[in-house]
Design a protein around this motif. Structure first.
Motif, PDB file in Angstrom:
ATOM      1  N   GLU A  85      35.150  35.233  40.728  1.00  9.20           N
ATOM      2  CA  GLU A  85      33.867  35.597  40.155  1.00  9.20           C
ATOM      3  C   GLU A  85      33.054  36.099  41.271  1.00  9.20           C
ATOM      4  O   GLU A  85      31.895  36.710  41.174  1.00  9.20           O
ATOM      5  N   HIS A  86      33.406  35.975  42.526  1.00  9.28           N
ATOM      6  CA  HIS A  86      32.538  36.272  43.474  1.00  9.28           C
ATOM      7  C   HIS A  86      32.150  37.549  43.979  1.00  9.28           C
ATOM      8  O   HIS A  86      33.055  38.464  43.598  1.00  9.28           O
ATOM      9  N   PRO A  87      30.990  37.681  43.900  1.00  7.05           N
ATOM     10  CA  PRO A  87      30.300  39.281  44.259  1.00  7.05           C
ATOM     11  C   PRO A  87      31.098  39.918  45.316  1.00  7.05           C
ATOM     12  O   PRO A  87      31.318  41.093  44.856  1.00  7.05           O
TER      13      PRO A  87
ATOM     14  N   ILE B 252      35.098  44.156  47.454  1.00  9.37           N
ATOM     15  CA  ILE B 252      36.304  44.482  48.180  1.00  9.37           C
ATOM     16  C   ILE B 252      37.234  45.096  47.493  1.00  9.37           C
ATOM     17  O   ILE B 252      37.661  46.265  47.729  1.00  9.37           O
ATOM     18  N   ILE B 253      37.451  44.709  46.324  1.00 11.35           N
ATOM     19  CA  ILE B 253      38.480  45.358  45.246  1.00 11.35           C
ATOM     20  C   ILE B 253      38.274  46.541  45.077  1.00 11.35           C
ATOM     21  O   ILE B 253      39.110  47.574  45.104  1.00 11.35           O
ATOM     22  N   GLU B 254      36.835  47.126  44.975  1.00 10.06           N
ATOM     23  CA  GLU B 254      36.458  48.503  44.523  1.00 10.06           C
ATOM     24  C   GLU B 254      36.965  49.373  45.737  1.00 10.06           C
ATOM     25  O   GLU B 254      37.387  50.533  45.472  1.00 10.06           O
TER      26      GLU B 254
ATOM     27  N   LYS C 191      46.023  36.446  45.564  1.00 12.95           N
ATOM     28  CA  LYS C 191      46.373  37.766  46.298  1.00 12.95           C
ATOM     29  C   LYS C 191      45.603  38.022  47.472  1.00 12.95           C
ATOM     30  O   LYS C 191      44.426  37.560  47.437  1.00 12.95           O
ATOM     31  N   PHE C 192      46.148  38.666  48.367  1.00 12.36           N
ATOM     32  CA  PHE C 192      45.547  39.266  49.426  1.00 12.36           C
ATOM     33  C   PHE C 192      44.760  40.398  49.130  1.00 12.36           C
ATOM     34  O   PHE C 192      45.397  41.350  48.575  1.00 12.36           O
ATOM     35  N   THR C 193      43.475  40.420  49.761  1.00 10.22           N
ATOM     36  CA  THR C 193      42.669  41.708  49.380  1.00 10.22           C
ATOM     37  C   THR C 193      42.857  42.821  50.366  1.00 10.22           C
ATOM     38  O   THR C 193      42.221  43.848  50.239  1.00 10.22           O
ATOM     39  N   GLY C 194      43.653  42.515  51.425  1.00  9.89           N
ATOM     40  CA  GLY C 194      43.651  43.598  52.379  1.00  9.89           C
ATOM     41  C   GLY C 194      42.666  43.574  53.659  1.00  9.89           C
ATOM     42  O   GLY C 194      42.709  44.092  54.375  1.00  9.89           O
TER      43      GLY C 194
ATOM     44  N   ALA D  70      43.283  48.728  44.366  1.00  7.66           N
ATOM     45  CA  ALA D  70      42.262  48.290  43.291  1.00  7.66           C
ATOM     46  C   ALA D  70      42.458  47.871  41.951  1.00  7.66           C
ATOM     47  O   ALA D  70      42.227  46.777  41.505  1.00  7.66           O
ATOM     48  N   GLU D  71      43.605  48.597  41.484  1.00  8.02           N
ATOM     49  CA  GLU D  71      43.764  48.343  40.163  1.00  8.02           C
ATOM     50  C   GLU D  71      44.745  46.973  40.025  1.00  8.02           C
ATOM     51  O   GLU D  71      44.397  46.397  39.385  1.00  8.02           O
ATOM     52  N   GLU D  72      45.601  46.870  40.926  1.00  9.12           N
ATOM     53  CA  GLU D  72      46.340  45.667  40.882  1.00  9.12           C
ATOM     54  C   GLU D  72      45.448  44.490  41.043  1.00  9.12           C
ATOM     55  O   GLU D  72      45.523  43.500  40.304  1.00  9.12           O
ATOM     56  N   LEU D  73      44.598  44.559  41.992  1.00 11.05           N
ATOM     57  CA  LEU D  73      43.795  43.359  41.977  1.00 11.05           C
ATOM     58  C   LEU D  73      42.949  43.276  41.025  1.00 11.05           C
ATOM     59  O   LEU D  73      42.538  42.132  40.654  1.00 11.05           O
TER      60      LEU D  73
END
Length: 845
Positions: free
Chosen positions: A280-282, A287-289, A322-325, A294-297
RNA sequence: GCGAAAGUGGCGGAACGGCAGACGCGCUGGAUUUAGGAUCCAGUGGGAUCAUUCCUGUAGGGGUUCGAAUCCCCUCUUUCGCACCA
């Protein structure tokens, strides 16, 4: 003798052939007397008497009083009546908690309207209350769904708003799909709804909050809670959950974004090899976006957020991530560490981001092994045996720092201090205090509650309803149904209003208040329940508050009691009351169980109080409940035990019926030239000892079980005492006294019978208006006591001797004692311990 | 996992360093009653004993003390609160 027996027989036969005292007649008679004579009416007029405020947690207007209520209220009533006899002006009020979901659901189920069903339920319960004969000042009755009451809920809301304690926030909240409403954290414990047990879902909703956290430190202060059970104080403390730690500011690599983390172990900072963010962290979202995966995360995060919070936070649940990269920069060494997202990190605690030190935290250790993340030892244990390859679990203990640059070699405790200081200087982080307590979300998307007095204006924004326009009345012409969401949304007359500021078109808030808001201050309204100008007058509050004795279930420790404490402090801050705590003494009574389990419909072990009141009377039920165990412990329901209580009351009634006409000719006082038999002196001792025992048991520890036991014992003593034709004057006086103290002794527990036998003994008015009994120390002196002789600590013999014998004499008698001879013969007496008036211990070798 | 409380007869519970089991329930025996019920009297931790008495006993183990259900330490069990709490 025969004649008496005949009279008794007549007497008993008169009441239906069964040898039972006529409790139905007696109880109705005295209930009427109390009402007619306003015995329990506590006026706000000044009087000489000190005041005493006894309060039981008021019941929810469910329509039935169950055994737990009777138990709770019997305790309070015993205290109230005792205090009245002790000369206090006692206030014992009663009312109904009547807003909220259960009432709304009840109406839906019965195809009716909560306004109707609630008042029906209240009527039913009031009738039941009256059949038990509790000493309430019914003129002070408070009903929370009454507009005269909830108007002041709105008033308090506005006052809090003025004082910056109310705010509106969009947030992810506990949502009960069954109740169709938001739940506060404390109402969604363990991931299930506290009312219906349904799994709680997360939902994003805009709602109103009370800033209870402004009072966190004050709520933590227990200095005025000496009269509260330690257990409750501890539970509140844990609930508030203060923990000291450090905030360390990592930065997102390739940006200037800060990622603060919260840790209690800053000494392990050099061992941090990765970060984990809550889903839930903003920042996680950001980062995901921008990620190429992005899709997988996104899918991963959504899965976790939508998963059952209970499952997710269970200890057995596997830690996944999962690693965010992306990487974060550790401020202490500028090292770039990978940023992960993990299911085991929760947004609600700390900053929602964790610095992971796999070598020294078990969860991180497991996570690092699973995902092949680096592990670095930075704390070496006492025998310096930690080696990376051999570690099978994290070392979470204290030790000496290694691999930690300038801090290497320090003890971890010292290192924590030094590192915090150093980081504060460098602006990398700071010592912080973290609390578990959240702000109190009070919005409920349901009909049956206090409307929140706010309007939304297209021009002016969110505007509070002016005080003069209160109450914002809950519209009554509404159809409630289960499928519908908040019915208020469709009441146009209610929703459409004008802005108090610009007079333009505006819409009302349709959320209603959490019912804990209602019950957070009802104790104060009881002081001045009919006041139309203010919630209660300062004068009335001064007279009665704080509550002297509050009684209720422990299940309210972290909800109701905490809210009430908060409310009181707020009321103090706006000048309504001048105390810090709303009640000085709290008693948390136990539950009434049957077959070792809580009574519940689902278990089918519910016992209805009414059955027993009909069959044995209210006094019997009270005596049983009070006698079964001390008030703070659970009571095990026992049909046979009820009979036992009934038998006890019957024995009292019979004794008084048989003796009342005779003893009135006996002397009503003691005279020195009366003769007293030994048996009479023993009975007189019993009378005075019982008064002392009952007084102390109630006064000092509220152990009604032992107080009642003492009265039973006294009754046994009275029963075995016989007056004969040639009995001495003294004996008669003793016997009369022994009987005449009974009405007062039993009044706290069996008030109806107490009044009846008071009257039978020729006394006038209510026994409540007489003072409490006093014992005479001189009658507690025994002529002979049982003196115990021990040899090497074991009981070997007893002596019946005068309590005044000298130590020497006692020792002499003990050594001479026949039974003692064989234990001390030919042995050296090494030591003699004498406890005056109790025992002698001979230590032989 | 952490924290707290508690473990005493067949049962609810007494006993806040000094006679373990007050009081009540249940049970046993007796009285009374046409019977049932109710009531009254006596007994009732366990084990020996005709009896007087003796031994033993407060979850288990250790300790402090002249003396421990009670205070201290360890173990077990139960209940409650908190809990991937960083």
């Amino acid at each position: 003798m025969e004649v008496n027996f005949f009279i008794n027989k007549l007497c008993f036969n008169h009441f239906g052939g069964k040898m039972e005292y006529p409790f139905q007649i007696i109880e109705k008679k005295w209930q009427k007397y109390w009402t007619d004579n306003k015995l329990f009416h506590a006026s706000n007029e000044k009087s000489e008497k000190p005041t005493y405020y006894v309060l039981s947690m008021f019941p929810y207007a469910s329509g039935v009083l169950h055994m737990g209520h009777i138990s709770n209220y019997s305790i309070a009533d015993a205290i109230a009546r005792y205090k009245m006899m002790k000369g206090f002006k006692v206030m014992q009020p009663m009312g109904y908690d009547s807003f909220g979901l259960p009432a709304e659901n009840f109406a839906i189920k019965h195809n009716s309207h909560p306004e109707i069903t609630t008042h029906e339920n209240i009527k039913k319960m009031t009738k039941q209350f009256k059949s038990v004969g509790f000493g309430y000042d019914w003129s002070r009755k408070v009903i929370t769904c009454d507009k005269e009451y909830y108007k002041w809920n709105q008033w308090f809301f506005l006052k809090m708003y003025e004082n910056g304690l109310i705010y509106r926030k969009k947030s992810t909240l506990n949502w009960c799909p069954e109740c169709k409403t938001v739940l506060a954290n404390e109402q969604a414990e363990g991931g299930v709804c506290w009312r219906c047990g349904t799994e709680v879902k997360q939902k994003e909703i805009e709602q109103w909050f009370v800033k209870i956290t402004d009072y966190t430190e004050e709520l933590l202060d227990d200095s005025e809670l000496d009269g509260w059970p330690q257990r409750v104080v501890t539970m509140e403390k844990n609930w508030i959950g203060k923990s000291y730690g450090t905030k360390i500011i990592f930065t997102l690599k390739g940006s200037d974004k800060e990622i603060p983390v919260f840790t209690t172990r800053p000494d392990t900072i050099f061992g941090s090899t990765y970060l984990v963010l809550a889903p839930e962290h903003p920042l996680a979202r950001e980062i995901i976006e921008s990620s190429d995966k992005a899709e997988e995360l996104e899918e991963f995060v959504e899965d976790i957020i939508n998963s059952d919070i209970k499952m997710r936070t269970a200890e057995e649940t596997e830690k996944i991530g999962k690693f965010t990269g992306r990487y974060a920069i550790n401020p202490v060494n500028n090292e770039a560490v990978p940023i992960w997202i993990g299911n085991y990190v929760v947004m609600e605690y700390g900053t929602g981001a964790v610095m992971c030190v796999p070598a020294h935290d078990q969860r991180d250790f497991e996570f690092a092994h699973k995902y092949n993340l680096p592990i670095r030892i930075v704390i070496q244990n006492e025998d310096k045996s930690l080696e990376l390859d051999k570690m099978e679990e994290a070392y979470e203990g204290e030790g000496v720092l290694v691999n930690s640059e300038q801090f290497t070699g320090l003890e971890s405790e010292q290192a924590r201090k030094d590192i915090i200081q150093w980081m504060e200087q460098k602006g990398m982080g700071e010592a912080t205090v973290h609390y578990r307590l959240r702000d109190w979300g009070i919005s409920r998307q349901r009909y049956w509650g206090t409307p929140i007095p706010m309007v939304y204006c297209e021009n002016c924004g969110v505007i509070p309803v002016p005080e003069a326009d209160l109450p914002v009345k809950l519209p009554k012409d509404v159809e409630v149904s289960k499928t519908q969401q908040n019915p208020l949304l469709s009441v146009d007359d209610f929703v459409n209003t004008t802005c108090p500021q610009c007079n333009g078109k505006a819409k009302r808030e349709t959320d209603t208040m959490d019912t804990f808001f209602d019950s957070a201050w009802y104790y104060a309204r009881f002081c001045d329940p009919k006041n139309r100008e203010e919630p209660f007058s300062k004068k009335a509050a001064e007279q009665w508050l704080p509550v002297d004795q509050y009684i209720g279930g422990i299940e309210h420790a972290c909800l109701h009691l905490l809210y009430a404490r908060f409310f009181h402090k707020f009321m103090r801050d706006i000048g309504l009351v001048d105390s810090d705590e709303f009640c000085t003494n709290l008693l948390t009574q136990g539950m009434v169980n049957k077959d070792g389990a809580k009574m519940s419909k689902s278990k089918g072990n519910v016992v209805d109080p009414e059955t027993y009141i009909d069959r044995y009377g209210s006094d019997t039920l009270r005596v049983f409940l009070l006698f079964a165990s001390p008030p703070n412990k659970d009571v095990e329901w026992d049909d046979k035990g009820v009979k036992g209580a009934f038998r006890f009351l019957n024995r009292i009634w019979k004794l008084v019926s048989r003796q009342k006409d005779k003893i009135k000719f006996y002397p009503d006082h003691y005279e020195d030239d009366f003769a007293y038999s030994t048996a009479a002196k023993k009975l007189r001792y019993s009378s005075h000892f019982t008064i002392k025992k009952v007084t102390e048991d109630i006064e000092e520890r509220m152990h009604f079980n032992t107080a009642i036991a003492a009265v039973m014992e006294h009754l046994n003593n009275v029963s075995s005492f016989k007056i004969k034709k040639d009995s001495a004057q003294g004996d008669m006086a003793v016997y009369r006294e022994a009987i005449e103290i009974l009405p007062k002794l039993i009044n706290p527990f069996a008030p109806h019978l107490a009044e009846e036998i008071w009257e039978m003994l020729g006394r006038e008015n209510s026994v409540l208006e007489q003072g409490w009994l006093r014992y005479k120390e001189e009658f507690l002196v025994k002529e002979e006591i049982t003196f115990v002789i021990q040899v090497n600590g074991k009981l070997r013999s007893k002596l019946e001797i005068s309590p005044d014998l000298s130590r020497e004499k006692v020792k002499e008698l003990a050594l001479k004692d026949e039974k003692i001879q064989k234990y001390i013969k030919g042995k050296e007496i090494k030591k003699v311990i004498i406890v005056p008036k109790k025992l002698i211990n001979l230590v032989v070798g």
